[in-house]
Every structure is written in C-alpha cells, then in structure tokens.
Design a protein around this motif. Structure first.
Motif, PDB file in Angstrom:
ATOM      1  N   MET A  20       0.839  -1.203   0.000  1.00 38.00           N
ATOM      2  CA  MET A  20       0.000   0.000   0.000  1.00 38.00           C
ATOM      3  C   MET A  20       0.874   1.254   0.000  1.00 38.00           C
ATOM      4  SD  MET A  20      -2.937   1.198   2.759  1.00 38.00           S
ATOM      5  CE  MET A  20      -3.938  -0.266   2.533  1.00 38.00           C
ATOM      6  N   SER A  21       0.493   2.253  -0.782  1.00 41.05           N
ATOM      7  CA  SER A  21       1.259   3.499  -0.860  1.00 41.05           C
ATOM      8  C   SER A  21       1.154   4.288   0.439  1.00 41.05           C
ATOM      9  CB  SER A  21       0.736   4.365  -2.011  1.00 41.05           C
ATOM     10  OG  SER A  21      -0.586   4.797  -1.733  1.00 41.05           O
ATOM     11  N   ILE A  22       2.049   5.276   0.588  1.00 40.76           N
ATOM     12  CA  ILE A  22       2.014   6.126   1.785  1.00 40.76           C
ATOM     13  C   ILE A  22       0.687   6.871   1.866  1.00 40.76           C
ATOM     14  CG2 ILE A  22       3.046   8.148   2.885  1.00 40.76           C
ATOM     15  CD1 ILE A  22       5.748   7.239   1.849  1.00 40.76           C
ATOM     16  N   GLN A  23       0.212   7.373   0.710  1.00 38.20           N
ATOM     17  CA  GLN A  23      -1.070   8.077   0.718  1.00 38.20           C
ATOM     18  C   GLN A  23      -2.205   7.135   1.100  1.00 38.20           C
ATOM     19  OE1 GLN A  23      -2.250  10.003  -2.925  1.00 38.20           O
ATOM     20  NE2 GLN A  23      -3.837  11.200  -1.910  1.00 38.20           N
ATOM     21  N   GLY A  24      -2.132   5.892   0.621  1.00 41.05           N
ATOM     22  CA  GLY A  24      -3.156   4.914   0.980  1.00 41.05           C
ATOM     23  C   GLY A  24      -3.190   4.662   2.479  1.00 41.05           C
ATOM     24  N   LYS A  25      -2.000   4.533   3.093  1.00 40.58           N
ATOM     25  CA  LYS A  25      -1.929   4.342   4.545  1.00 40.58           C
ATOM     26  C   LYS A  25      -2.461   5.574   5.279  1.00 40.58           C
ATOM     27  CE  LYS A  25       2.035   1.183   4.376  1.00 40.58           C
ATOM     28  NZ  LYS A  25       3.478   0.996   4.692  1.00 40.58           N
ATOM     29  N   ALA A  26      -2.139   6.759   4.754  1.00 39.01           N
ATOM     30  CA  ALA A  26      -2.626   8.001   5.368  1.00 39.01           C
ATOM     31  C   ALA A  26      -4.152   8.062   5.302  1.00 39.01           C
ATOM     32  CB  ALA A  26      -2.017   9.215   4.666  1.00 39.01           C
ATOM     33  N   ASN A  27      -4.727   7.639   4.180  1.00 41.64           N
ATOM     34  CA  ASN A  27      -6.183   7.635   4.044  1.00 41.64           C
ATOM     35  C   ASN A  27      -6.836   6.657   5.010  1.00 41.64           C
ATOM     36  OD1 ASN A  27      -6.182   9.590   2.042  1.00 41.64           O
ATOM     37  ND2 ASN A  27      -6.220   8.123   0.356  1.00 41.64           N
ATOM     38  N   VAL A  28      -6.194   5.486   5.199  1.00 40.57           N
ATOM     39  CA  VAL A  28      -6.709   4.515   6.165  1.00 40.57           C
ATOM     40  C   VAL A  28      -6.692   5.112   7.567  1.00 40.57           C
ATOM     41  CG1 VAL A  28      -6.253   2.302   7.308  1.00 40.57           C
ATOM     42  CG2 VAL A  28      -6.094   2.476   4.814  1.00 40.57           C
ATOM     43  N   LEU A  29      -5.599   5.818   7.901  1.00 39.24           N
ATOM     44  CA  LEU A  29      -5.508   6.466   9.212  1.00 39.24           C
ATOM     45  C   LEU A  29      -6.608   7.514   9.365  1.00 39.24           C
ATOM     46  CD1 LEU A  29      -4.110   6.927  11.906  1.00 39.24           C
ATOM     47  CD2 LEU A  29      -2.447   8.401  10.737  1.00 39.24           C
ATOM     48  N   MET A  30      -6.900   8.268   8.301  1.00 44.36           N
ATOM     49  CA  MET A  30      -7.951   9.275   8.365  1.00 44.36           C
ATOM     50  C   MET A  30      -9.324   8.635   8.564  1.00 44.36           C
ATOM     51  SD  MET A  30      -6.749  12.268   8.431  1.00 44.36           S
ATOM     52  CE  MET A  30      -8.413  12.884   8.493  1.00 44.36           C
ATOM     53  N   VAL A  31      -9.530   7.460   7.963  1.00 45.69           N
ATOM     54  CA  VAL A  31     -10.797   6.746   8.178  1.00 45.69           C
ATOM     55  C   VAL A  31     -10.930   6.345   9.646  1.00 45.69           C
ATOM     56  CG1 VAL A  31     -12.090   4.634   7.652  1.00 45.69           C
ATOM     57  CG2 VAL A  31     -10.998   5.912   5.804  1.00 45.69           C
ATOM     58  N   ILE A  32      -9.824   5.870  10.240  1.00 51.10           N
ATOM     59  CA  ILE A  32      -9.841   5.492  11.661  1.00 51.10           C
ATOM     60  C   ILE A  32     -10.132   6.711  12.532  1.00 51.10           C
ATOM     61  CG2 ILE A  32      -8.432   4.616  13.571  1.00 51.10           C
ATOM     62  CD1 ILE A  32      -6.928   2.911  11.465  1.00 51.10           C
ATOM     63  N   VAL A  33      -9.482   7.848  12.219  1.00 51.64           N
ATOM     64  CA  VAL A  33      -9.732   9.087  12.955  1.00 51.64           C
ATOM     65  C   VAL A  33     -11.204   9.480  12.846  1.00 51.64           C
ATOM     66  CG1 VAL A  33      -9.293  11.585  12.940  1.00 51.64           C
ATOM     67  CG2 VAL A  33      -7.376   9.984  12.824  1.00 51.64           C
ATOM     68  N   THR A  34     -11.746   9.431  11.642  1.00 57.93           N
ATOM     69  CA  THR A  34     -13.150   9.795  11.423  1.00 57.93           C
ATOM     70  C   THR A  34     -14.086   8.847  12.156  1.00 57.93           C
ATOM     71  OG1 THR A  34     -12.564  10.653   9.237  1.00 57.93           O
ATOM     72  CG2 THR A  34     -14.889  10.222   9.639  1.00 57.93           C
ATOM     73  N   MET A  35     -13.734   7.568  12.189  1.00 60.45           N
ATOM     74  CA  MET A  35     -14.534   6.579  12.910  1.00 60.45           C
ATOM     75  C   MET A  35     -14.602   6.921  14.400  1.00 60.45           C
ATOM     76  SD  MET A  35     -13.908   2.461  13.212  1.00 60.45           S
ATOM     77  CE  MET A  35     -12.404   2.676  14.173  1.00 60.45           C
ATOM     78  N   PHE A  36     -13.457   7.305  14.977  1.00 63.60           N
ATOM     79  CA  PHE A  36     -13.439   7.660  16.401  1.00 63.60           C
ATOM     80  C   PHE A  36     -14.193   8.959  16.668  1.00 63.60           C
ATOM     81  CE2 PHE A  36      -9.440   4.934  16.962  1.00 63.60           C
ATOM     82  CZ  PHE A  36     -10.169   3.897  17.525  1.00 63.60           C
ATOM     83  N   TRP A  37     -14.154   9.904  15.723  1.00 68.03           N
ATOM     84  CA  TRP A  37     -14.962  11.109  15.888  1.00 68.03           C
ATOM     85  C   TRP A  37     -16.450  10.763  15.881  1.00 68.03           C
ATOM     86  CZ3 TRP A  37     -11.342  14.351  12.386  1.00 68.03           C
ATOM     87  CH2 TRP A  37     -10.468  15.089  13.196  1.00 68.03           C
ATOM     88  N   GLY A  38     -16.821   9.797  15.040  1.00 70.43           N
ATOM     89  CA  GLY A  38     -18.205   9.336  15.054  1.00 70.43           C
ATOM     90  C   GLY A  38     -18.557   8.691  16.386  1.00 70.43           C
ATOM     91  N   LEU A  39     -17.602   7.968  16.965  1.00 72.15           N
ATOM     92  CA  LEU A  39     -17.812   7.333  18.262  1.00 72.15           C
ATOM     93  C   LEU A  39     -17.944   8.358  19.387  1.00 72.15           C
ATOM     94  CD1 LEU A  39     -17.879   4.707  19.962  1.00 72.15           C
ATOM     95  CD2 LEU A  39     -15.366   4.766  19.982  1.00 72.15           C
ATOM     96  N   SER A  40     -17.387   9.555  19.199  1.00 73.45           N
ATOM     97  CA  SER A  40     -17.408  10.567  20.262  1.00 73.45           C
ATOM     98  C   SER A  40     -18.831  10.947  20.672  1.00 73.45           C
ATOM     99  CB  SER A  40     -16.640  11.823  19.832  1.00 73.45           C
ATOM    100  OG  SER A  40     -17.330  12.536  18.820  1.00 73.45           O
TER     101      SER A  40
END
Length: 299
Positions: free
Chosen positions: A1-21
């Motif tokens: 996976m590219s660096i940008q792909g990994k960054a996008n996955v991290l952003m999805v995780i961040v967004t998921m936790f914001w939804g959990l907030s």
C-alpha cells in the motif's frame, strides 16, 4: 500500500473515532454535567498530546498562545453546545447536523471573497437543508431545542475552520493545536466551578466515556490527523470526513440503543449527498488549478 493509501486509512480510523465521540458524550452526560465533561475531555487530551509532543509545546511563542486561546474558545463552544444539544436530541441526528460544516465553509468563503456560491455548492446547500428539515422537523414543523443547538455548534465550527486556515500559516501547527485543547479545558473548568460542581466519573461507563473522549477522540485523533494530512490531499480528507455522521449513527445504534428510522435514512442521505457534492466540487476545482498551472509551465 502506498504512503497516501496508509494516510487515508488512518484518516478513516480518525473519522470513525470522531463518530464514536457522540456515543461517548451521551454516556458521559449520564452522570456528569456539560462543562465538567468538556473540561475533563480537553484537559486529558492536552496532557496526553502534550506528553507526545512535549519538545514542541515548551518552545511556544506569544502569537501561538494568542491564536490558540481564540480557537480554544471556539472549540469549547462547539463541544459545549454539542453536549447541551445531545440532552434533547439523538447522537445520530447530532452527527448529521454537525456535518453541516462541510457545506457552511464554502458558503462563508464565498461571502468573504464577495462572489456567489457555485452551482455545486448551491445544490449541496439545498440537499443539506432538505436533510436537516427531514431529520429535525416534528409535528407542525416544530424543532427540538437540541437540534438547533447542534446546528449553532456547526456554525461555530465552520468559523473555527475558517480561522484555522488563516492562523496555521503563522504558527507551528502541532503546539498550536495542543494549546487549543488546553485553553478549551481551562474555559470549561472555570465554568464548571461557577455553574456546576466539579466531579470525577463515578462509574465504569463514565470513566470509559471520559477517557474515550480525552485519549481516543481528542488526543489520538488530533495526532492522527496531523500525521495523516502530511501524506494525503485536502480533498481526500474532506471526503473521508463525510463518513463521520454514518459512524455516529452506527455506534449510537450499537452501544446506546438508538434505532434506525426512516427519517434518519432519508434525512441523512440528503445531508451525505450534499457533503459529497461540496467536496467533489472542491476536488474538480483543484484539478482545474493544477492543470492550468501545468499548462503555464509547458508554455
């Protein structure tokens, strides 16, 4: 996976936790008052993020503190209004209504630049307004107080984002962001002493909610977003952020028993379409700008 792909996955995780907030906020309100929740959330986040980036925060200057104090106040308002709103509306509704910021930011930008919003933004506004009406209107077109408070929080968050784009050009972004959390915590703590009785969580669910808000939904999300945005585009980030209300509704159904209603599906769909259109229009504009710049270089 590219660096940008990994960054996008991290952003999805961040967004998921914001939804959990939103679920954590509802859980925290079961035993704690509003300002108390905000104070604990922000102070815990400040110390956790501060420990990770302690070398940066000790080199802070006056300008960074001034901007952080302003933004910290807006952040405090957003958190507090969201919590007051959640006392009389659902976490699912709050998640979709707060996502109004995706549409409000380009509208405010158009006013600042003294030009009419584009057709795409206008379409996004219409979709979003229909969605908000479906979600929040009840008999005789009356609205819940909580829905209105969260809508005001979205308005304040839009102002916060617009100021952020200006302030971050003049300061070191990480220390600036961490001190925002610290100032928001101080404002909330002062109001806790004035209007409430400062208390610590007294149950397992309350501790889970507060630690989740402070460590996962604030400190981790702040650090994660800071790292990820270095390796992905603003457009990808915006599109991923559009997932936040979906995560908010999903976690609310899973952990606090909220139901999936027809109003939520229809209203949420209109808001999500509006958000995506606004982001895709921004994506098209960026592509046009890049293409124009490349043509100039070739010439």
């Amino acid at each position: 996976m590219s660096i940008q792909g990994k960054a996008n996955v991290l952003m999805v995780i961040v967004t998921m936790f914001w939804g959990l907030s939103y679920t954590f906020m509802v859980m925290g309100l079961e035993t704690l008052a509003v300002y108390n929740v905000v104070a604990l959330r922000c102070i815990i986040a400040f110390f956790v993020a501060g420990l990770i980036f302690y070398k940066r925060i000790i080199k802070v200057n006056g300008k960074t503190l001034k901007y952080a104090a302003i933004q910290g106040f807006l952040l405090f308002i957003v958190f507090a209004l969201s919590l007051f709103g959640l006392q009389s509306t659902s976490a699912s509704n709050a998640g979709f209504i707060l996502s109004l910021t995706v549409v409000l930011v380009p509208i405010f930008s158009s006013f600042i630049e003294k030009k009419l919003p584009s057709r795409a933004v206008s379409f996004a506004v219409i979709c979003t307004m229909i969605g908000i009406t479906v979600l929040t209107a009840h008999g005789s077109f009356t609205f819940h107080k909580g829905d209105l408070l969260v809508a005001i929080a979205a308005l304040c968050y839009s102002i916060y984002l617009l100021l952020n784009s200006s302030f971050t050009r003049n300061v070191e972004s990480i220390s600036y962001g961490i001190y925002q959390l610290g100032f928001a915590g101080i404002y909330a703590l002062v109001l806790t002493f004035i209007f409430e009785t400062p208390t610590l969580p007294n149950s397992m669910s309350s501790w889970l909610a507060i630690l989740g808000l402070g460590i996962i939904c604030s400190a981790f999300c702040f650090v994660g977003q800071t790292v990820a945005q270095q390796y992905t585009s603003a457009t990808h980030t915006g599109l991923i952020f559009s997932l936040e209300p979906i995560f908010a509704a999903m976690f609310a159904m899973m952990f606090i028993g909220e139901s999936l209603t027809v109003k939520l599906v229809i209203g949420g769909s209109f808001i999500l379409i509006g958000n995506l259109v606004a982001q895709l229009e921004h994506f098209h504009a960026l592509r046009f700008i890049k293409k124009e710049a490349q043509e100039k270089v070739i010439q």
